[in-house]
Design a protein around this motif. Structure first.
Motif, short mmCIF file in Angstrom:
data_model
loop_
_atom_site.label_atom_id
_atom_site.label_comp_id
_atom_site.label_asym_id
_atom_site.label_seq_id
_atom_site.Cartn_x
_atom_site.Cartn_y
_atom_site.Cartn_z
N GLU A 145 0.85 -0.93 -0.02
CA GLU A 145 0.07 -0.02 0.01
C GLU A 145 0.85 1.27 0.03
O GLU A 145 1.75 1.39 0.79
CB GLU A 145 -0.80 0.00 1.32
CG GLU A 145 -1.71 -1.22 1.44
CD GLU A 145 -2.52 -1.26 2.66
OE1 GLU A 145 -3.10 -0.24 2.94
OE2 GLU A 145 -3.02 -2.24 3.22
N GLN A 149 -2.97 3.82 -2.81
CA GLN A 149 -3.07 2.63 -3.84
C GLN A 149 -2.56 1.20 -3.29
O GLN A 149 -1.76 1.19 -2.37
CB GLN A 149 -2.14 2.94 -5.20
CG GLN A 149 -2.55 4.19 -5.99
CD GLN A 149 -1.61 4.55 -7.16
OE1 GLN A 149 -0.60 3.94 -7.14
NE2 GLN A 149 -2.11 5.03 -8.11
N GLU A 150 -2.99 0.06 -3.79
CA GLU A 150 -2.92 -1.15 -3.06
C GLU A 150 -2.45 -1.93 -4.49
O GLU A 150 -3.24 -2.09 -5.29
CB GLU A 150 -4.21 -1.64 -2.46
CG GLU A 150 -4.04 -2.98 -1.88
CD GLU A 150 -5.18 -3.71 -1.12
OE1 GLU A 150 -5.68 -4.64 -1.33
OE2 GLU A 150 -5.72 -2.55 -0.21
N LYS A 151 -1.26 -2.75 -4.39
CA LYS A 151 -0.80 -3.59 -5.49
C LYS A 151 -0.32 -4.89 -4.78
O LYS A 151 -0.62 -4.97 -3.24
CB LYS A 151 0.62 -3.20 -6.10
CG LYS A 151 0.22 -1.82 -6.64
CD LYS A 151 1.59 -1.35 -7.34
CE LYS A 151 1.31 -0.05 -8.03
NZ LYS A 151 2.58 0.52 -8.57
#
Length: 234
Positions: A145, A149-151
């Motif tokens: 994070e 945004q989260e990946k």
């Protein structure tokens, strides 16, 4: 100061390939744009504008994707190079194999760093990620994070466990019984890994201390082993 033996970093080849694709994407976008300009000159305004827009979007889109992927690779390459520079602070009895690739019975291991010293062997996997990183040691993917945004990222602990098995097999093939230890080093100061595992490091001093902590000499000729392993790598 530790001795460094370098292999060509494969990610550099991928990086330059993406930069080339970025240029090619921009040039290919000029083709429909050229058709559009020709149509405008022939008073086909609607068709001309359409082709111009298509050309601009194609060039911009292709270039953006290639540039973004190249930036990620460049960040990783920089993190690996910074890690090697940091590890050079180890005593001169240590040898650093940078970016070696080993193949054992069809299994391939691409390592960031392989260290050989008097107390044994270390595999160091470098991550230049930033943000808050969460997960468990056994999860296949971790969550990253940053900036709202989260990946997802692959679990590097599972990666080094696989590398450890291959390197251990290589060492055994040399007729040696040496401990092979592993570490995941987050080189980016902005990284905040929340995964609890003693193999994870975020501070240079902690990693260097862990490597030299065991002063019991189990390897009498690290230079010879490093030379042999370097010859077996590519």
């Amino acid at each position: 100061m530790a001795v460094v033996h370098r292999r060509f970093n494969r990610n550099k080849r991928k990086y330059f390939g993406l930069r080339l694709m970025q240029v090619i994407s921009a040039l290919l976008g000029l083709v429909p744009a050229g058709w559009g300009i020709a149509a405008l000159h022939s008073r086909s305004i609607a068709a001309g504008l359409l082709w111009v827009v298509i050309g601009v979007l194609a060039a911009a889109g292709g270039s953006y994707v290639c540039a973004k992927r190249a930036a990620i690779l460049k960040s990783g390459i920089q993190g690996e190079e910074n890690t090697v520079k940091m590890l050079r602070a180890l005593p001169n009895s240590w040898h650093i194999l940078a970016n070696p690739v080993f193949t054992v019975r069809g299994r391939q291991a691409e390592l960031d760093v392989l260290l050989i010293g008097t107390s044994g062997v270390w595999i160091v996997e470098t991550k230049n990620h930033s943000g808050v990183i969460t997960g468990t040691p056994k999860q296949e993917y971790w969550r990253q994070e940053k900036r709202s945004q989260e990946k997802q990222m692959k679990n590097p602990l599972l990666q080094i466990e696989r590398q450890q098995r291959i390197v251990q097999e290589l060492i055994s093939g040399l007729g040696r019984k040496l401990p092979v230890r592993t570490a995941v080093y987050f080189a980016n100061p902005s990284a905040k890994p929340m995964v609890h595992d003693p193999r994870i490091f975020t501070q240079e001093a902690d990693l260097l201390q862990a490597i030299v902590r065991d002063r019991h000499s189990v390897c009498k000729d690290p230079a010879a082993i490093a030379k042999t392993l370097l010859a077996q790598s590519r």
